[in-house]
Design an enzyme around this catalytic site. Structure first.
Site, PDB file in Angstrom:
ATOM      1  N   LYS A 105       0.807  -1.227   0.000  1.00  0.00           N
ATOM      2  CA  LYS A 105       0.000   0.000   0.000  1.00  0.00           C
ATOM      3  C   LYS A 105       0.841   1.279   0.000  1.00  0.00           C
ATOM      4  CE  LYS A 105      -4.216  -1.934   1.961  1.00  0.00           C
ATOM      5  NZ  LYS A 105      -3.726  -3.226   2.476  1.00  0.00           N
TER       6      LYS A 105
HETATM    7  O1  LIG Z   1      -5.070  -4.034  -0.041  1.00  0.00           O
HETATM    8  C1  LIG Z   1      -5.609  -5.020   0.547  1.00  0.00           C
HETATM    9  O2  LIG Z   1      -5.310  -6.205   0.293  1.00  0.00           O
HETATM   10  C2  LIG Z   1      -6.771  -4.727   1.436  1.00  0.00           C
HETATM   11  C3  LIG Z   1      -7.645  -3.710   1.063  1.00  0.00           C
HETATM   12  C4  LIG Z   1      -8.889  -3.604   1.738  1.00  0.00           C
HETATM   13  O3  LIG Z   1      -9.745  -2.779   1.403  1.00  0.00           O
HETATM   14  N1  LIG Z   1      -9.157  -4.463   2.754  1.00  0.00           N
HETATM   15  C5  LIG Z   1      -8.279  -5.420   3.168  1.00  0.00           C
HETATM   16  O4  LIG Z   1      -8.600  -6.189   4.078  1.00  0.00           O
HETATM   17  N2  LIG Z   1      -7.066  -5.522   2.537  1.00  0.00           N
HETATM   18  C6  LIG Z   1      -6.070  -6.517   3.020  1.00  0.00           C
HETATM   19  O5  LIG Z   1      -6.578  -7.836   2.784  1.00  0.00           O
HETATM   20  C7  LIG Z   1      -6.263  -8.696   3.889  1.00  0.00           C
HETATM   21  C8  LIG Z   1      -7.560  -9.146   4.546  1.00  0.00           C
HETATM   22  O6  LIG Z   1      -7.273 -10.099   5.533  1.00  0.00           O
HETATM   23  P1  LIG Z   1      -8.451 -11.044   6.112  1.00  0.00           P
HETATM   24  O7  LIG Z   1      -9.547 -10.141   6.609  1.00  0.00           O
HETATM   25  O8  LIG Z   1      -7.761 -11.791   7.231  1.00  0.00           O
HETATM   26  O9  LIG Z   1      -8.906 -11.953   5.000  1.00  0.00           O
HETATM   27  C9  LIG Z   1      -5.341  -7.891   4.807  1.00  0.00           C
HETATM   28  O10 LIG Z   1      -3.990  -8.128   4.430  1.00  0.00           O
HETATM   29  C10 LIG Z   1      -5.728  -6.443   4.492  1.00  0.00           C
HETATM   30  O11 LIG Z   1      -4.631  -5.556   4.693  1.00  0.00           O
END
Ligand SMILES: O=C(O)c1cc(=O)[nH]c(=O)n1[C@@H]1O[C@H](COP(=O)(O)O)[C@@H](O)[C@H]1O
Length: 304
Positions: A105
């Protein structure tokens, strides 16, 4: 990157990216004890825990998925040793043929963004080019506009790398900014139009740009709207599983050919053993495989 990702999704019939976001609390006791015994209560011990945890999961699921997404924050909090685990995780995943999305990011002024672009462009020292991070794609934050994006686009074209730019995020407070109306249009639509425009600067050969968007699974109406608004933009879709996103919400995120998105799940897969009564903690990677298979069936049920 995007053509390779689309082909791997087709080959595995599985639009799933496994988020490698380990936390200390997720590490099975037997790994924790071994590494604390060997390295003491040190960041190196945790880095080795993360690496062993990640490698075991990659070994178990690499032939079922197209891609993994390590979240750099989980690693960098442990300093240099943590970053070593991040880099070695990427190398291990690449060796297994996986597309690696580095969730970093980044976003800054042009001169700084040019340095950040090293994540996918590598560096050159006295004429010797070296790719020290090896991510196939990275996530970017567009808050600072095109200045912060442009240096990465050169890497997309020179090294067939990709970007996933935040457009409508999965978290509850994203709306504080993303849903603000600009001339009656939500900011996330304005961002979508910029990302679509930038996408024309680095097109793949299968109808999608190397420059994708992050569109959360947790805002279904907006996701469906954005799919229509961004026909040549591939979506990285976080929010499935731990954040409440469900496969049935994603049916219309896919394009008419059942393509166009890859859905992330991190905690729901890598920490599955902690909720799976049928496995021991030593079988944590088996539990992850079971979660990947369940998610694949879920998503296959809604793909066209
Ligand atoms: O850029 C990302 O991957 C991201 C964007 C977003 O809007 N929401 C989001 O959850 N993420 C990332 O996606 C992953 C979600 O993790 P879980 O909720 O454990 O599946 C994490 O690494 C967050 O940083």
């Amino acid at each position: 990157m995007i053509d390779q990702l689309i082909n791997k999704i087709k080959a595995t019939q599985n639009p799933t990216v496994v988020g490698l976001d380990p936390t200390y609390a997720m590490i099975p006791t037997f790994i924790k004890e071994e590494m604390l015994e060997t390295y003491g209560k040190t960041p190196k011990a945790v880095a080795e825990m993360f690496l062993q945890f990640n490698k075991a999961i990659i070994d178990e699921v690499h032939d079922l998925i197209p891609s993994v997404k390590p979240q750099i924050a989980m690693y960098e909090q442990y300093g240099l040793e943590g970053l070593r685990a991040y880099i070695e995780t990427i190398a291990y995943a690449k060796a297994k043929g996986l597309v690696v999305i580095g969730d970093v990011k980044r976003g800054d002024i042009a001169s700084t963004a040019a340095a950040y672009a090293g994540h996918i462009a590598g560096v050159e020292i006295e004429g010797v080019h070296m790719d020290l991070w090896q991510e196939d794609a990275v996530t970017l934050n567009p808050y600072m506009g095109f200045d912060g994006i442009e240096p990465f686009i050169k890497a997309c074209n020179d090294y067939h790398r990709g970007l996933f730019i935040l457009v409508k995020t999965s978290n509850p407070s994203g709306k504080e900014l993303q849903d603000l109306l600009v001339d009656g249009v939500p900011l996330y639509d304005k961002t979508a139009d910029l990302v679509s425009e930038w996408g024309e600067l680095a097109m793949g050969t299968m109808g999608y740009s190397e420059i994708g968007a992050v569109v959360g699974a947790t805002y279904k109406e907006q996701g469906i709207e954005l799919r229509k608004r961004m026909p040549h933009t591939f979506f990285l879709v976080p929010g499935y599983g731990a954040q409440g996103g469900k496969a049935e919400d994603l049916k219309d995120y896919f394009d008419k050919d059942g393509n166009g998105i890859i859905v992330n799940s991190s905690r729901g897969i890598i920490a599955a053993y902690q909720k799976d009564k049928e496995v021991t903690e030593k079988e944590f990677a088996i539990a992850a495989k079971k979660a990947v298979l369940a998610m694949r069936d879920d998503l296959q049920g809604v793909m066209r």
